[in-house]
Write an enzyme that holds these catalytic residues in place. Structure first.
Site, short mmCIF file in Angstrom:
data_model
loop_
_atom_site.label_atom_id
_atom_site.label_comp_id
_atom_site.label_asym_id
_atom_site.label_seq_id
_atom_site.Cartn_x
_atom_site.Cartn_y
_atom_site.Cartn_z
N HIS A 37 -8.40 -0.18 2.05
CA HIS A 37 -7.18 0.52 1.68
C HIS A 37 -7.57 1.93 1.22
O HIS A 37 -8.76 2.21 1.04
CB HIS A 37 -6.46 -0.20 0.54
CG HIS A 37 -7.26 -0.20 -0.72
ND1 HIS A 37 -8.26 -1.12 -0.97
CD2 HIS A 37 -7.24 0.64 -1.78
CE1 HIS A 37 -8.82 -0.85 -2.13
NE2 HIS A 37 -8.22 0.22 -2.65
N HIS A 122 -10.09 8.82 0.24
CA HIS A 122 -11.13 8.13 1.02
C HIS A 122 -10.83 6.64 1.07
O HIS A 122 -10.03 6.13 0.28
CB HIS A 122 -12.51 8.36 0.40
CG HIS A 122 -12.67 7.65 -0.91
ND1 HIS A 122 -12.15 8.16 -2.10
CD2 HIS A 122 -13.24 6.47 -1.23
CE1 HIS A 122 -12.41 7.32 -3.08
NE2 HIS A 122 -13.07 6.27 -2.58
#
EC number: 3.1.4.58
Length: 181
Positions: A37, A122
């Site tokens: 995620h 990220h």
């Protein structure tokens, strides 16, 4: 008390791409597909009342849907012993940062504590122990530096709870927030 974070889910094809990158660094703990995620805000432990108030407030977030593309590779920290391997964001950074800022304002208005360290968008793909070989880490980064995912549309943010287990954290979606065009 629930350990919560706000983030976005990835499409199955991107999850699959990232799962193929697992390997090449001895001692790394690679994220399972269901753990992949992109975190917008780590919130930590919230009681039920705080969580309900936050969910009600985040349901009003005014952020448009947007296109996102992942790409490139790196490690945190950028100098010294690496602890985390990641894949970055190459397209859609501005609308992602807008979503991050607008959610921060809502979280702050609710009086909920959030991680205030500098945010770098990220997806964490691995965590390293102290014995990670820096040559292997550097080679992994070089081998994946040109990675670019398919572009995908982000239409929802998710509030996740994190439950610790022997196999690593398990994430459960607690609420979904539609982005509005």
């Amino acid at each position: 008390m629930s350990r919560l974070f706000l983030g976005l889910d990835l499409p199955d094809d991107v999850d699959f791409d990232l799962s193929l990158m697992a390997g090449g660094i001895r001692g790394a703990r690679w994220q399972a597909v269901e753990q992949l995620h992109l975190t917008l805000h780590f919130l930590g432990e919230l009681d039920g009342g705080e969580a309900r108030r936050l969910i009600a407030a985040l349901d009003q977030v005014e952020t448009p849907a947007f296109e996102l593309q992942l790409g490139g590779a790196g490690v945190f920290p950028p100098r010294g012993q690496p602890r985390t391997a990641w894949i970055g964001v190459t397209r859609g950074v501005e609308p992602l940062e807008l979503a991050h800022q607008r959610c921060a304002r809502i979280i702050d208005a609710c009086g909920v504590e959030r991680d205030r360290r500098k945010w770098t968008p990220h997806v964490t793909v691995a965590r390293m122990g102290r014995d990670a070989d820096s040559r292997e880490v550097n080679e992994w980064v070089r081998n994946h530096a040109l990675y670019a995912s398919a572009s995908f549309r982000v239409e929802h943010l998710r509030l996740y709870s994190s439950i610790r287990s022997q196999q690593g954290p398990k994430y459960r979606t607690e609420a979904v927030f539609a982005l509005r065009d």
